[in-house]
Write a protein that holds these residues in place. Structure first.
Motif, PDB file in Angstrom:
ATOM      1  N   LEU A 164       0.828  -1.209   0.000  1.00 30.84           N
ATOM      2  CA  LEU A 164       0.000   0.000   0.000  1.00 30.84           C
ATOM      3  C   LEU A 164       0.864   1.263   0.000  1.00 30.84           C
ATOM      4  N   LYS A 165       1.962   1.241   0.772  1.00 32.23           N
ATOM      5  CA  LYS A 165       2.871   2.395   0.798  1.00 32.23           C
ATOM      6  C   LYS A 165       3.446   2.681  -0.591  1.00 32.23           C
ATOM      7  N   LEU A 166       3.734   1.610  -1.322  1.00 31.06           N
ATOM      8  CA  LEU A 166       4.373   1.761  -2.622  1.00 31.06           C
ATOM      9  C   LEU A 166       3.391   2.203  -3.701  1.00 31.06           C
ATOM     10  N   ASP A 167       2.150   1.709  -3.621  1.00 34.97           N
ATOM     11  CA  ASP A 167       1.135   2.095  -4.604  1.00 34.97           C
ATOM     12  C   ASP A 167      -0.241   1.719  -4.059  1.00 34.97           C
ATOM     13  N   GLU A 168      -0.905   2.678  -3.444  1.00 37.49           N
ATOM     14  CA  GLU A 168      -2.198   2.378  -2.813  1.00 37.49           C
ATOM     15  C   GLU A 168      -3.299   2.126  -3.837  1.00 37.49           C
ATOM     16  N   THR A 169      -3.081   2.531  -5.083  1.00 44.83           N
ATOM     17  CA  THR A 169      -4.121   2.367  -6.103  1.00 44.83           C
ATOM     18  C   THR A 169      -4.003   1.055  -6.866  1.00 44.83           C
ATOM     19  N   TYR A 170      -2.924   0.295  -6.636  1.00 44.63           N
ATOM     20  CA  TYR A 170      -2.718  -0.923  -7.423  1.00 44.63           C
ATOM     21  C   TYR A 170      -3.921  -1.860  -7.311  1.00 44.63           C
ATOM     22  N   PHE A 171      -4.342  -2.412  -8.430  1.00 37.04           N
ATOM     23  CA  PHE A 171      -5.444  -3.369  -8.517  1.00 37.04           C
ATOM     24  C   PHE A 171      -6.706  -2.814  -7.846  1.00 37.04           C
ATOM     25  N   ASN A 172      -6.989  -1.568  -8.175  1.00 41.54           N
ATOM     26  CA  ASN A 172      -8.221  -0.906  -7.708  1.00 41.54           C
ATOM     27  C   ASN A 172      -8.323  -0.822  -6.181  1.00 41.54           C
ATOM     28  N   GLY A 173      -7.183  -0.530  -5.540  1.00 38.84           N
ATOM     29  CA  GLY A 173      -7.203  -0.358  -4.085  1.00 38.84           C
ATOM     30  C   GLY A 173      -7.374  -1.653  -3.318  1.00 38.84           C
ATOM     31  N   ALA A 174      -6.913  -2.763  -3.911  1.00 39.01           N
ATOM     32  CA  ALA A 174      -7.116  -4.076  -3.296  1.00 39.01           C
ATOM     33  C   ALA A 174      -6.404  -4.230  -1.961  1.00 39.01           C
ATOM     34  N   ALA A 175      -5.302  -3.501  -1.760  1.00 36.98           N
ATOM     35  CA  ALA A 175      -4.586  -3.606  -0.480  1.00 36.98           C
ATOM     36  C   ALA A 175      -5.475  -3.158   0.673  1.00 36.98           C
ATOM     37  N   TYR A 176      -6.259  -2.107   0.446  1.00 33.99           N
ATOM     38  CA  TYR A 176      -7.170  -1.643   1.501  1.00 33.99           C
ATOM     39  C   TYR A 176      -8.247  -2.689   1.791  1.00 33.99           C
ATOM     40  N   MET A 177      -8.731  -3.353   0.736  1.00 30.88           N
ATOM     41  CA  MET A 177      -9.736  -4.388   0.970  1.00 30.88           C
ATOM     42  C   MET A 177      -9.146  -5.536   1.785  1.00 30.88           C
ATOM     43  N   MET A 178      -7.910  -5.904   1.472  1.00 31.60           N
ATOM     44  CA  MET A 178      -7.264  -6.988   2.214  1.00 31.60           C
ATOM     45  C   MET A 178      -7.087  -6.602   3.681  1.00 31.60           C
ATOM     46  N   LEU A 179      -6.658  -5.380   3.924  1.00 31.01           N
ATOM     47  CA  LEU A 179      -6.504  -4.922   5.311  1.00 31.01           C
ATOM     48  C   LEU A 179      -7.847  -4.877   6.028  1.00 31.01           C
TER      49      LEU A 179
END
Length: 278
Positions: A164-179
């Protein structure tokens, strides 16, 4: 690798998922010949995660709804082993790119976080770290009875947060969904924080990534015991015609789940009981 957008943007669930097992075996064969090829490793890891989530877990949920618990357990067991393969591929790929992963983990989560900070600084690294986190996290979720597996969750969270730090928008914000999923399903979940993560993921995709919406309903709204929000989110998924073109396939997965979850609403929420005063 560049052609993967063809699957991600496909609109027909049955056609898309029917091709996935063949692709997995093809890439396993290629990996046997070139076992250190980073593109093959990343593509294969993603294929395992996508197939297991979209097909195997779907079959398990359908069997559970139908009361066929033997089939459901069989598919849950399949999911665990397929996610384990994806997790192992992810960890192997990370270790190929940078030395010292196991040693960093042996120092605890803070040591692992410092190692990630030192070794993964490019925006493009977000892809590897997120998918490795997805694979590892889904394996943990499929192995909830194994406390050794559950103990690895902080390392998964570290991977996803660094992605997320490196690219929060990658794969439509999927890192936020995972968190959000990690947070809402944890012991003593911080539901306010989970809500923030879900909303940020939805914001990044402009509401076009329906997988985040359906998961917010199925997990966050249920944990909040918010029946109205659950219905609102499931309706949003079912009534959105397309969303983002690059997420057509995952949106079909989301629609299948929303249609099933809405029929299970009385299982997720206790019926409201009027008291003597009405």
């Amino acid at each position: 690798s560049r052609a993967s957008i063809a699957l991600e943007s496909h609109w027909d669930y049955e056609l898309a998922t029917s091709t996935m097992p063949g692709s997995i075996i093809q890439f396993e064969g290629m990996l046997t010949i070139v076992p250190e090829d980073e593109v093959i490793l990343l593509t294969l890891m993603r294929a395992y995660v996508g197939y297991t989530y979209a097909v195997v877990e779907d079959l398990a949920e359908i069997a559970e709804v139908e009361g066929d618990y033997e089939t459901a357990q069989y598919q849950r067991d399949r999911a665990r082993y397929l996610y384990q393969r994806a997790k192992d591929l992810g960890r192997y790929l990370i270790s190929l790119k940078k030395d010292g992963m196991e040693e960093a983990m042996a120092e605890g989560v803070e040591g692992f976080e410092a190692w990630l900070e030192k070794n993964f600084k490019k925006e493009k690294d977000a892809e590897l770290l997120l998918w490795a986190g997805y694979a590892w996290g889904n394996w943990i979720n499929a192995s909830k009875d194994d406390m050794t597996a559950v103990a690895d969750l902080p390392y998964v969270e570290a991977l996803v947060k660094h992605s997320l730090k490196l690219d929060e928008t990658y794969f439509n914000g999927a890192a936020y969904m995972m968190l959000a999923m990690i947070t809402v399903n944890g012991m003593n979940p911080d539901l306010d924080l989970a809500e923030e993560y879900f909303k940020r993921s939805i914001e990044i995709s402009g509401g076009g990534n329906l997988l985040t919406v359906v998961n917010m309903g199925r997990f966050y709204a249920v944990k909040r015991n918010d029946r109205a929000l659950f219905i609102e989110l499931m309706r949003q998924v079912l009534e959105t015609r397309d969303g983002i073109p690059s997420a057509r396939f995952t949106n079909q997965v989301a629609k299948r789940r929303a249609a099933r979850y809405i029929t299970q609403i009385d299982e997720f929420f206790l019926p409201e009981i009027e008291d003597d005063f009405g």
